[in-house]
Design a protein around this motif. Structure first.
Motif, PDB file in Angstrom:
ATOM      1  N   TYR A 148       0.824  -1.220   0.000  1.00  0.00           N
ATOM      2  CA  TYR A 148       0.000   0.000   0.000  1.00  0.00           C
ATOM      3  C   TYR A 148       0.852   1.262   0.000  1.00  0.00           C
ATOM      4  CZ  TYR A 148      -3.610  -3.372   1.354  1.00  0.00           C
ATOM      5  OH  TYR A 148      -4.464  -4.457   1.399  1.00  0.00           O
ATOM      6  N   TYR A 229     -11.736  10.330  -8.652  1.00  0.00           N
ATOM      7  CA  TYR A 229     -11.978   8.895  -8.852  1.00  0.00           C
ATOM      8  C   TYR A 229     -11.104   8.108  -7.902  1.00  0.00           C
ATOM      9  CZ  TYR A 229     -13.107   4.476 -11.034  1.00  0.00           C
ATOM     10  OH  TYR A 229     -13.574   3.196 -11.246  1.00  0.00           O
ATOM     11  N   VAL A 231      -9.906   4.284  -6.630  1.00  0.00           N
ATOM     12  CA  VAL A 231      -9.888   2.835  -6.834  1.00  0.00           C
ATOM     13  C   VAL A 231      -9.851   2.193  -5.456  1.00  0.00           C
ATOM     14  CG1 VAL A 231      -8.705   0.858  -7.837  1.00  0.00           C
ATOM     15  CG2 VAL A 231      -8.615   3.088  -8.990  1.00  0.00           C
ATOM     16  N   ARG A 232     -10.976   1.549  -5.114  1.00  0.00           N
ATOM     17  CA  ARG A 232     -11.084   0.874  -3.814  1.00  0.00           C
ATOM     18  C   ARG A 232     -11.443  -0.570  -4.066  1.00  0.00           C
ATOM     19  NH1 ARG A 232     -14.930   5.233  -1.285  1.00  0.00           N
ATOM     20  NH2 ARG A 232     -16.459   3.935  -2.339  1.00  0.00           N
ATOM     21  N   GLN A 233     -10.895  -1.465  -3.257  1.00  0.00           N
ATOM     22  CA  GLN A 233     -11.262  -2.865  -3.458  1.00  0.00           C
ATOM     23  C   GLN A 233     -12.678  -3.138  -2.959  1.00  0.00           C
ATOM     24  OE1 GLN A 233      -8.908  -5.977  -1.628  1.00  0.00           O
ATOM     25  NE2 GLN A 233      -9.823  -7.532  -2.926  1.00  0.00           N
ATOM     26  N   LYS A 234     -13.010  -2.581  -1.809  1.00  0.00           N
ATOM     27  CA  LYS A 234     -14.351  -2.788  -1.266  1.00  0.00           C
ATOM     28  C   LYS A 234     -15.291  -1.685  -1.746  1.00  0.00           C
ATOM     29  CE  LYS A 234     -15.147  -3.870   2.954  1.00  0.00           C
ATOM     30  NZ  LYS A 234     -15.153  -4.021   4.430  1.00  0.00           N
ATOM     31  N   ALA A 235     -16.583  -1.998  -1.734  1.00  0.00           N
ATOM     32  CA  ALA A 235     -17.561  -1.031  -2.221  1.00  0.00           C
ATOM     33  C   ALA A 235     -17.620   0.198  -1.316  1.00  0.00           C
ATOM     34  CB  ALA A 235     -18.934  -1.694  -2.308  1.00  0.00           C
ATOM     35  N   ASP A 238     -13.559   1.784   2.825  1.00  0.00           N
ATOM     36  CA  ASP A 238     -12.267   1.175   2.498  1.00  0.00           C
ATOM     37  C   ASP A 238     -11.310   2.277   2.068  1.00  0.00           C
ATOM     38  OD1 ASP A 238     -10.429  -0.831   2.163  1.00  0.00           O
ATOM     39  OD2 ASP A 238     -11.244  -1.550   0.260  1.00  0.00           O
ATOM     40  N   TRP A 239     -10.055   2.139   2.485  1.00  0.00           N
ATOM     41  CA  TRP A 239      -9.049   3.088   2.032  1.00  0.00           C
ATOM     42  C   TRP A 239      -8.753   2.817   0.566  1.00  0.00           C
ATOM     43  CZ3 TRP A 239      -8.196   7.116   4.936  1.00  0.00           C
ATOM     44  CH2 TRP A 239      -8.426   7.008   6.306  1.00  0.00           C
ATOM     45  N   LEU A 241      -6.823   2.478  -2.996  1.00  0.00           N
ATOM     46  CA  LEU A 241      -5.485   2.027  -3.393  1.00  0.00           C
ATOM     47  C   LEU A 241      -4.803   3.102  -4.235  1.00  0.00           C
ATOM     48  CD1 LEU A 241      -6.692  -1.551  -4.287  1.00  0.00           C
ATOM     49  CD2 LEU A 241      -5.371  -0.889  -2.268  1.00  0.00           C
ATOM     50  N   LEU A 312      -3.040   1.166 -11.275  1.00  0.00           N
ATOM     51  CA  LEU A 312      -4.255   1.727 -10.668  1.00  0.00           C
ATOM     52  C   LEU A 312      -4.243   3.253 -10.722  1.00  0.00           C
ATOM     53  CD1 LEU A 312      -4.902  -0.539  -7.554  1.00  0.00           C
ATOM     54  CD2 LEU A 312      -5.636  -0.816  -9.918  1.00  0.00           C
ATOM     55  N   PRO A 330     -16.374   2.398 -16.386  1.00  0.00           N
ATOM     56  CA  PRO A 330     -16.815   1.097 -15.866  1.00  0.00           C
ATOM     57  C   PRO A 330     -17.129   1.199 -14.377  1.00  0.00           C
ATOM     58  CG  PRO A 330     -14.812   0.868 -17.169  1.00  0.00           C
ATOM     59  CD  PRO A 330     -15.053   2.321 -16.999  1.00  0.00           C
ATOM     60  N   ASP A 331     -18.260   0.629 -14.001  1.00  0.00           N
ATOM     61  CA  ASP A 331     -18.667   0.744 -12.607  1.00  0.00           C
ATOM     62  C   ASP A 331     -19.242  -0.587 -12.144  1.00  0.00           C
ATOM     63  OD1 ASP A 331     -19.599   1.302 -10.136  1.00  0.00           O
ATOM     64  OD2 ASP A 331     -20.899   2.960 -10.739  1.00  0.00           O
ATOM     65  N   LEU A 332     -18.517  -1.275 -11.289  1.00  0.00           N
ATOM     66  CA  LEU A 332     -18.950  -2.588 -10.821  1.00  0.00           C
ATOM     67  C   LEU A 332     -20.122  -2.500  -9.856  1.00  0.00           C
ATOM     68  CD1 LEU A 332     -15.487  -4.254 -10.183  1.00  0.00           C
ATOM     69  CD2 LEU A 332     -17.136  -4.942 -11.908  1.00  0.00           C
TER      70      LEU A 332
END
Lengths: 341, 787
Positions: A148, A229, A231-235, A238-239, A241, A312, A330-332
């Motif tokens: 990190y 924008y 980039v986070r792993q969790k929705a 979350d801190w 990345l 990232l 793109p949006d998961l």
């Protein structure tokens, strides 16, 4: 419990008089969302805690005639989200702040505290030091798990990353800070506020131990297209990345000038001239945004475990640019999950 | 009729609660905060306990000085946990225990203790492949070696083999033979005694290769398709939301009251008696609720024992020792890691012919668990060679983690087989069907479950070969996996009393881990007595009630349901005996339906429950139910489950998002449908967490955990879990009896999700968790980039 003196001044002047000229002797308490955890973990052990929550004059959001804004250092994140003037004139800011941390933290945390929060570096938070060293004098971060950690500004001895998800956008907007000290007030650009410490005795910013951030000055954002924008792993909760904030002045469909600032990639918020130049005078589309993302990380230097962050950071810059001009990315988290399956 | 038949459950259409959805009886108490946990015991005069912990991952204690702490005002008791000379094997291990009047004081006292250590070399990294040429250890086994093996769930057969081959260094009578599985105790008694050999400390302990058939020849056979891969998953923790801990107090000079947060209430006194120096009969353990255990809370642990010892020293005052979040993650349990290089071969029609694996993993200082690879099919693959090396390191002590060793074995096996199916050009569902007989006794269950899962996921309609061809960076894919588990009920007993006024009380010394045990007990009793669950009082969670086994291995539901059923039937029949003359009938002709005792088929010949009980006279009816263990037809062992995952992957950012998970699960006769489904939902969420997020990250220099918090030890949040669909195979296998469910559904998610990601992006991400770093590295390697 390590004993400390607790004081609660009511004016900036009183508060300044209570602060020590040495880091570590005194700590400033506002929302407490960062300081209290660090004290409970004995990462910080001040002899005196100066509570500034009752200091008057630092809790207002003021609109300027030209559409600009002044935000007092004690304004909570929640109030920034709710403020009509911010929502109207800095919609990207309102959105970014709304996305920071959790409801409970936004209700307590102040914007001044957000600027001054300490790094989330796991070596620092586990009490191993801000610039932790191995017994033979090497950096524990370089020798250890740096997944990190920084990909810019990591020539040493600092490898942590600047934690605020809000600051990069404030810098992109061209925010300035007012700082009060014993010798009166000074003002400086927010990007100049952050510094890479060279020793454990220094902090991550330009503040002197006996100064206080009093106000954030936002220039008018008329005609500015901005976006942030992450980039986070969790929705959620979350801190990130890597993050990127952009503020664009447009000339028709072309970019006249751009401010592009990455977060969570360096010990300070990382302003990318390379990305700004790459996008200057261009129309933003998938290709030009990608090229700006690539330019943004052209000088990145990864450590042993964080090469992925280079990708990232480039993605964050690219997507921030696209979002700023209203294009979809793109949006998961939405229904747009690809076809295929 | 045969004596046993009267206990059999009636068919589904004659049951009101068993096998049906019935609200969780403790749902309101838990959701409103009325449920009490160990943390909530705050008796008057409560003292707070805490430990001095080793900052080093491997060290020897040279000197301990507690004098400063003992002098502090408010400090009530100090106990040395590990004396000078002791060796420490992981950072955070307990050295001194202290109790004081409040938390700040005890924390200050902990910091005032001076401990000198001699630092020793440590190893905390386990993912690097061990050398292949280390000879297996053939030296005789010491007692410590056997304890390590037991702690790491080394299969009994393997332990017996090693004891026979290597011999032992101790006298059999020195071993706790009565606590060992019978086969192991037998092997110890007949083992050769040899002198102990001085062994240099070794990081790696390879086991002898296990083989069947001729693997080399099978891989060289013409016309076979071979797939090779590396698969693995790191050490994770249990991360119980209620951390480990205990509150203990001496109610008089030789009676101890404990509130250990535990999965084994009945077992606490026996495990504490010797160390606290009183008979087990003088120890009473009480626990109403537990906030998560997952296999890590069977013993009293040091916090249970030292809260008791400190309490004694402090004159009997209650002492609370609850771990902090950081302590919970650092010392209260690791799930062993597992990694393996695998080669698999099949004929072109998809028939699996050979397996070859070199695996390794760590369970901390005791070495690694030995996952049952290849999973599900091990003894039926015609040719295999299985090698396993335990990594002995200082990452922290292993504890059983929900389905010990199975999620690891499942990931390694199902990912390897999925890769083979891809190489064969087969849909994995077809590949698994083709090889279904290799799964052995549960093959028919999987075959029943496949179409259900297929339908719920839309697998056959939506599955595509590996690599989503949709333009854009978001790729979507499907993956599947299957699993099994034992789950025969443990020993359990039940006292059921019917009072003359009609009130009913059940007493059981079991525990409800949040799995729905209370709900299930009441479902069985209410159904049997023709009452509603609200008419029955259930007293549980106390060693004053009849014993029940530990809630591990998915053994609780079988054990408690049979004991309850037996007590309920016997009590009901005793009531029939009293009531039959009044109704002018015989006991055999009576039935209880919806609060009425009546003559079968004659609705007019009936008494209300209350009226019927009034005929008992002044003496209550008491029945004691006890299940029959291995020969109990009401319970059974061995379940089958199939899971499918639908994921999307942002291939630019490397982020995996779960769209949907489908779990189709068998557990024989389902007792409480709603809480059974809840078990599966919880398992899916836990599975998503270890598939995407969880990892105990260690610093190589300090040997310490870097993420002992919930910021960087991530668990799935509500936004991360997608749509969860659970289908229990209800009324399909009732005749098999009740089988445990707690563990099985957590076995497959890692494999199903990993397979779905491979299906989406066209390349295998070898290791869990599927972080952006790993996903991007796999994609980069596919494109020929340097990672």
């Amino acid at each position: 419990m390590i004993q400390f003196e607790y004081l609660s001044p009511s004016s900036v002047k009183q508060a300044l008089g209570l602060l020590s000229p040495n880091w570590g002797d005194t700590e400033v308490l506002a929302g407490g969302t960062d300081l209290l955890g660090l004290m409970k973990d004995f990462v910080l052990t001040p002899k005196r805690v100066v509570n500034i929550k009752h200091v008057s004059g630092l809790e207002a959001i003021r609109s300027e005639g030209d559409g600009g804004a002044r935000i007092g250092a004690l304004v909570t994140l929640d109030r920034i989200v709710e403020a009509a003037h911010i929502r109207q004139n800095y919609p990207a800011l309102a959105q970014t702040v709304a996305d920071a941390a959790s409801t409970q933290i936004r209700n307590m945390a102040t914007i001044g505290g957000n600027l001054c929060q300490r790094p989330r570096c796991w070596y620092f938070r586990n009490g191993m030091g801000l610039l932790p060293k191995t017994p033979d004098g090497k950096s524990m971060v370089v020798e250890g798990d740096n997944r990190y950690h920084a990909i810019f500004g990591n020539e040493g001895p600092a490898y942590f990353v600047s934690p605020s998800t809000i600051v990069p956008l404030l810098i992109a907007y061209g925010a300035r800070l007012r700082i009060a000290g014993a010798d009166g007030e000074r003002e400086l650009a927010l990007e100049k506020f952050f510094r890479i410490p060279g020793s454990d005795a220094e902090r991550e910013h330009d503040l002197k131990p006996n100064e206080l951030v009093t106000e954030i000055l936002l220039p008018s954002a008329k005609g500015v297209r901005a976006a942030n924008y992450e980039v986070r792993q969790k929705a959620s909760f979350d801190w990130p990345l890597a993050t990127a904030a952009v503020a664009l002045r447009m000339n028709g469909s072309a970019v006249e000038s751009a401010r592009i600032v990455m977060g969570a990639v360096a010990p300070v918020p990382w302003v990318s001239q390379e990305a700004a130049q790459a996008i200057a005078n261009k129309t933003i589309n998938e290709q030009t945004a990608s090229a700006a993302g690539a330019a943004a990380v052209s000088k990145a230097r990864s450590l042993s475990h964080n090469n992925y962050k280079v990708k990232l950071a480039a993605v964050a810059v690219k997507r921030a640019l696209l979002v700023a001009v209203g294009q979809t990315v793109p949006d998961l988290s939405t229904a747009q999950r690809g076809g295929g399956a | 009729m045969p004596a046993e038949d009267k206990y059999a459950y009636p068919p589904a259409d004659e049951r009101t609660y068993v096998g049906r959805r019935m609200g969780r009886v403790d749902g309101t108490a838990k959701s409103t905060g009325h449920a009490k946990y160990t943390y909530d015991y705050n008796a008057k005069g409560l003292l707070y306990g805490a430990f001095v912990r080793s900052p080093y991952a491997h060290a020897r204690i040279k000197n301990i000085n507690t004098s400063e702490a003992e002098k502090m005002s408010g400090v009530k008791a100090v106990e040395i946990v590990q004396k000078p000379g002791s060796e420490i094997y992981w950072a955070g291990d307990e050295v001194v225990a202290i109790a004081a009047v409040d938390e700040p004081t005890v924390r200050d006292a902990v910091r005032a203790v001076k401990v000198d250590y001699e630092q020793l070399p440590h190893l905390v990294i386990d993912s690097e492949e061990p050398p292949h040429n280390i000879p297996p250890d053939t030296s005789p086994l010491g007692l410590d070696d056997l304890e390590d093996m037991a702690r790491n769930q080394v299969p009994t057969a393997q332990m017996v083999k090693e004891i026979n081959e290597r011999g032992i260094t101790f006298k059999p009578e020195e071993a706790p033979l009565d606590r060992m599985p019978a086969d192991i105790a037998k092997a110890v008694k007949s083992a050769k005694q040899k002198p102990a050999e001085k062994k240099p400390p070794a990081w790696y302990k390879p086991a002898a290769a296990e083989t069947q058939g001729d693997a080399d020849a099978a891989f060289q056979a013409p016309e076979v398709v071979i797939s090779e891969g590396l698969y693995g998953l790191p050490v994770i923790t249990h991360c119980c939301l209620e951390t480990h801990g205990a509150v203990c107090e001496w109610t008089d000079s030789d009676h101890l009251l404990t509130h250990v947060s535990t999965q084994y209430i009945s077992g606490i006194p026996g495990q504490m008696a010797e160390v606290v120096g009183i008979p087990a009969a003088n120890i009473r353990q009480v626990q109403e609720n537990i906030g998560g255990g997952f296999g890590s809370k069977f013993g009293p642990d040091r916090w249970g024992i030292y809260s008791a010892k400190l309490s004694k020293k402090a004159g009997g005052a209650p002492v609370k020792m609850m771990l902090s979040r950081a302590e919970e993650l650092e010392v209260a349990g690791c799930r062993p890691s597992a990694y393996a290089r695998v080669r698999v071969a099949a004929k072109k029609d998809g028939k699996l012919t050979a397996w070859d694996s070199f695996g390794w993993g760590t369970g901390g200082p005791g070495g690694g668990g030995s996952p049952p690879i290849p999973y599900l099919i091990r003894d039926r693959v015609p040719n295999y060679r299985i090698q396993w090396t335990a990594v002995v390191n200082n990452i922290g002590p292993a504890r059983a983690w929900r389905a010990p060793n199975h999620p690891q074995a499942c990931l390694i096996t199902m990912a390897a087989l999925d890769d083979l199916a891809h190489k064969l050009g087969m849909n994995p569902l077809e590949f698994f069907k083709k090889n279904i007989e290799l799964t052995g006794p549960r093959a028919n269950i999987y075959m029943d479950e496949f179409p259900v899962a297929d339908e719920l996921m839309g697998w056959s309609k939506r599955w595509h070969p590996r690599g989503d061809k949709t333009p854009g960076p978001i790729k979507r894919g499907l993956g599947m996996s299957m699993h099994t588990w034992g789950g025969r009920g443990h020993q359990s007993e039940c006292d059921l009393t019917i009072q003359p006024d009609g009130s009913v009380t059940i007493k059981m010394g079991t525990q409800d881990l949040g799995t729905g045990t209370r709900t299930a007990i009441l479902a069985v009793a209410a159904d049997t007595l023709g009452l509603t669950p609200q008419q029955i009082t259930l007293l549980y969670g106390d060693t004053r009630y009849p014993m029940s086994g530990g809630s591990g291995g998915s053994t609780t539901i079988g054990g408690v349901s049979s004991a309850t059923r037996r007590a309920s039937v016997d009590a009901r029949d005793a009531l029939f005996l009293k009531v039959a003359p009044v109704l002018g009938s015989t006991p055999e002709q009576l039935e209880v339906v919806k609060g009425q005792v009546r003559v079968k088929g004659q609705a007019s010949k009936a008494l209300s429950w209350k009226e019927a009980c009034a005929k008992m006279g002044a003496v209550p009816i008491n029945a004691h139910g006890k299940n029959l263990g291995g020969r109990d037809p009401l319970m059974n062992s061995g379940v089958g489950g199939v899971q499918m995952a639908d994921v999307s992957v942002d291939t630019e950012a490397g982020i995996v998002k779960i769209n949907k998970m489908v779990a189709v699960q068998d557990c024989g006769l389902v007792v409480s449908l709603e809480t059974a489904e809840s078990q599966c939902y919880g398992a899916l969420i836990m599975g998503i967490s270890y598939a995407l997020f969880e990892e105990k990250v260690m610093d190589p220099t300090s040997g310490r955990m870097l993420n002992p918090n919930m910021e960087f030890y991530r668990l799935a949040g509500i936004g991360d879990i997608g749509e969860l669909v659970v289908h229990m195979m209800v009324n399909k296998y009732d005749g098999r009896g009740v089988i445990g469910l707690g563990e099985p559904p957590v076995i497959s998610p890692g494999a199903a999700i990993s397979n779905a990601v491979a299906n989406a992006i066209g390349v295998r991400v070898p290791m869990l968790p599927l972080t952006p770093a790993r996903v991007l590295a796999a994609l980069g390697e596919q494109k020929g980039e340097n990672a």
